[in-house]
Scaffold this active site. Structure first.
Site, PDB file in Angstrom:
ATOM      1  N   ASP A   1       0.881  -1.160   0.000  1.00  0.00           N
ATOM      2  CA  ASP A   1       0.000   0.000   0.000  1.00  0.00           C
ATOM      3  C   ASP A   1       0.924   1.217   0.000  1.00  0.00           C
ATOM      4  OD1 ASP A   1      -1.646   2.120   0.567  1.00  0.00           O
ATOM      5  OD2 ASP A   1      -2.217   1.432   2.569  1.00  0.00           O
TER       6      ASP A   1
ATOM      7  N   LYS B   1       2.734  11.380  -3.366  1.00  0.00           N
ATOM      8  CA  LYS B   1       1.689  10.736  -4.162  1.00  0.00           C
ATOM      9  C   LYS B   1       0.810  11.757  -4.882  1.00  0.00           C
ATOM     10  CE  LYS B   1      -1.733   7.099  -3.353  1.00  0.00           C
ATOM     11  NZ  LYS B   1      -2.168   6.141  -2.347  1.00  0.00           N
TER      12      LYS B   1
ATOM     13  N   GLU C   1      -7.266   0.702  -4.329  1.00  0.00           N
ATOM     14  CA  GLU C   1      -7.251   0.605  -2.864  1.00  0.00           C
ATOM     15  C   GLU C   1      -8.585   0.126  -2.265  1.00  0.00           C
ATOM     16  OE1 GLU C   1      -5.722   4.455  -1.838  1.00  0.00           O
ATOM     17  OE2 GLU C   1      -3.768   3.965  -2.684  1.00  0.00           O
TER      18      GLU C   1
ATOM     19  N   ASP D   1     -13.035   5.562   1.411  1.00  0.00           N
ATOM     20  CA  ASP D   1     -11.594   5.619   1.666  1.00  0.00           C
ATOM     21  C   ASP D   1     -11.100   7.061   1.626  1.00  0.00           C
ATOM     22  OD1 ASP D   1      -8.849   5.476   1.598  1.00  0.00           O
ATOM     23  OD2 ASP D   1      -8.727   4.011  -0.022  1.00  0.00           O
TER      24      ASP D   1
END
Ligand code: AMP
Length: 593
Positions: free
Chosen positions: A8, A70, A169, A191
């Site tokens: 992850d 990211k 994810e 999420d």
């Protein structure tokens, strides 16, 4: 069968897991943590730091410490201008307009920074498993577009990993939740992590995981919550002290840490004290920051951010043709979902129970490990059906966008379209690939372009070139073309508007590999020196303590051994350091002293 790890690669933290004896387990890093901060720093000593150590030195080295990389992956600078202004390190556009980071006077691509985090995760797995690891499943937000997915895959390659799958994810979280469950269920995965928001609706049962629809916002996450608290602190401090902290990078970095901590504490308490001693110096001496923030005030500061997650949830429900009552359970993923106000909104939207059995920090890596286990043949009876988050199309006459593959289409997917020429004798056609839902080409994201060349000269409209868009299981687009008049196939490489060229990738791979080797050598050298010093110290202690009980010959040998180690350490010759250490150690063992 060689292991496949699940990573992850989070905005704030990363986590690695693997299947052991049929069960997913999270692996601890060398500092003992189950998650690793996604922080990379370039030290003034030329060394690079990743994870906890990098995070710890951020305060004193803010310009060369990169967090939340990211957010910049696979992006043009223009798309992330606002984010770039908020971070303490320098992000700017390179000659091609891609977002790059400037560290220590050097241009570093976001893919390279992510690769350093991935290398650390790879190392974590290798240390825990005691073997080399070369293959991985890496997760991305479901709402990541083609360029962001490709950038993540490239980061894996730079880190020396074969990326077997880019997995969404929320889908990973659903895998972790649903593994071993018998009952059919329709679930929503909500999420909200450090930098992105995703929502996916899934039908699960009997080992089949089918994503029905997905939506999200790739510019919304916990970092935005922190920013609100920072701005509030700056405003209050200005009101109380008349001092503007905005230009003071060190102060802003300390505010950031304090703001995030207060935000996290407020998920479990009604009020938080924010204390930063010596935040700045005024004319009459140092000034400290002492403030208190209540949970209610925090909720007001971020109310619109939480509200922004509502529309994507409604969009996903509409796309799946479902009403909130059709959802059986909601799974929360991402640290920011620990905030009670976020949970209240989720409850208002779906009106169903929140599943509390998963750890939001680890569930995605566990799901990635399960997918890795499926690919390695260690986990069976599991079928995964995922979808693409954005429509794919091409630019056509008049600047319009013609959709080829609709969003929420199941992947892998394939679609062909015939293209022709607009002018007589035209021997090439430029094709611009777009991602997005808007009718005008310029309102969508140009993910890349390519040229069809070698078309046989003919009047306009006569040549027929069939272009096939092939979306793989990673949600990444591959394109091929065929001239129907000649039957000639053409291999096409999409030139990503924000991606890396093959040449750049190879160079970065080589550099990362060289750096990893150098780091290993440095570590070995350091260990050898420490060991040498330890053995020499021990011998000196014996010489001092048992002056009279040692035979003159043994004493002489010990002194010679210590001298040899000292000389070796001074010369820095690794081989000699090791040999000298070994010699003195065996001398000590012989006598049993
Ligand atoms: P992730 O990307 O899933 O690691 O999520 C990280 C985000 O979750 C960061 O913005 C954290 O500040 C936030 N976070 C972690 N713990 C909490 C908490 N207890 N309350 C609120 N936010 C949290």
């Amino acid at each position: 069968m060689e292991r496949v790890i699940g990573i992850d690669l989070g905005t704030t933290n990363s986590c690695v897991a693997v299947i052991e004896n049929g069960e997913p387990v999270v692996l601890r890093n060398s500092e003992g943590g189950r998650t690793t901060p996604s922080v990379v720093a370039f030290g003034s000593d030329g060394d690079r730091y990743v994870g906890e150590v990098a995070k710890r030195q951020a305060l004193t080295n803010p310009r060369n410490t990169v967090t939340s990389i990211k957010r910049f992956m696979g992006r043009k600078y223009d798309e992330v201008r606002r984010e770039a202004e908020l971070v303490p390190f320098a992000v700017r556009a390179d000659l091609l307009g891609r977002a790059i980071v400037e560290l220590d006077g050097r241009e570093v691509a976001p893919q390279e920074i992510s690769a350093m985090i991935l290398q650390k995760m790879k190392q974590t797995a290798e240390d825990a498993l005691g073997c080399d690891v070369a293959r991985a499943v890496i997760t991305v937000p479901a709402y990541f577009n083609d360029a962001q997915r490709q950038a993540t895959k490239d980061a894996g390659r730079i880190a020396g990993l074969q990326v077997l799958r880019i997995l969404n994810e929320p889908t990973a979280a659903a895998l972790a939740y649903g593994l071993g469950r018998r009952r059919d269920a329709r679930i929503a995965v909500y999420d909200l992590g450090g930098g992105t928001f995703d929502v996916s609706l899934l039908q699960i049962g009997e080992g089949v995981f089918e994503v029905l629809a997905t939506s999200g916002d790739s510019h919304l996450g916990g970092d935005d919550f922190d920013e609100r608290v920072i701005q509030w602190l700056i405003g209050e401090f200005h009101r109380l002290q008349g001092i503007d902290l905005r230009e003071d990078r060190m102060a802003v970095q300390r505010l950031k840490e304090a703001a995030e901590k207060a935000k996290c504490d407020l998920s479990f308490s009604q009020s938080a004290l924010i204390t930063i001693p010596f935040i700045t110096v005024a004319r009459d001496g140092p000034v400290h920051l002492n403030m208190s923030l209540s949970q209610a005030r925090l909720e007001q500061l971020v109310d619109d951010l939480i509200e922004r997650t509502r529309l994507p949830c409604e969009e996903a429900l509409a796309a799946a043709g479902l009403a909130p009552k059709d959802i059986d359970e909601v799974i929360l993923v991402g640290g920011q979902t620990r905030m009670p106000a976020v949970q209240r909104l989720v409850n208002r939207i779906f009106g169903v129970p929140i599943h509390r059995g998963v750890n939001p920090d680890e569930v995605v890596a566990i799901g990635a490990a399960i997918q890795g286990g499926v690919l390695a043949g260690e986990v069976d009876r599991l079928v995964l059906v995922d979808v693409i988050p954005h429509s794919l199309g091409v630019e056509t006459e008049g600047g319009l966008c013609t959709c080829l593959i609709e969003r929420n289409t199941t992947i892998p997917a394939q679609k062909s379209e015939i293209f022709t020429t607009a002018r007589d004798g035209q021997d090439r056609v430029e094709i611009r690939v777009l991602q997005g839902e808007r009718p005008l080409a310029s309102d969508n994201k140009l993910i890349g372009h390519f040229q069809l060349t070698g078309i046989r000269p003919a009047p306009r409209g006569v040549p027929q070139v069939e272009v096939t868009f092939d979306l793989d299981a990673n949600g990444i687009l591959n394109v091929s073309a065929k001239d129907l008049s000649t039957g000639k196939e053409q291999a096409i490489r999409i030139e990503y508007a924000s991606g890396l060229s093959e040449e750049e990738l190879t160079r970065m791979e080589d550099e990362a590999d060289r750096f990893a080797r150098e780091a290993r050598t440095r570590k070995a050298r350091l260990e050898a020196r420490n060991e040498a010093e330890r053995v020499a110290f021990d011998a000196r202690k014996v010489l001092g303590a048992s002056e009279n009980s040692l035979s003159p010959a043994y004493r002489e040998s010990l002194l010679r051994g210590v001298g040899r180690i000292e000389a070796a350490l001074a010369s820095g010759d690794l081989l000699e350091i090791r040999e000298a250490t070994e010699e003195l150690r065996s001398l000590r063992e012989q006598i049993g002293g």
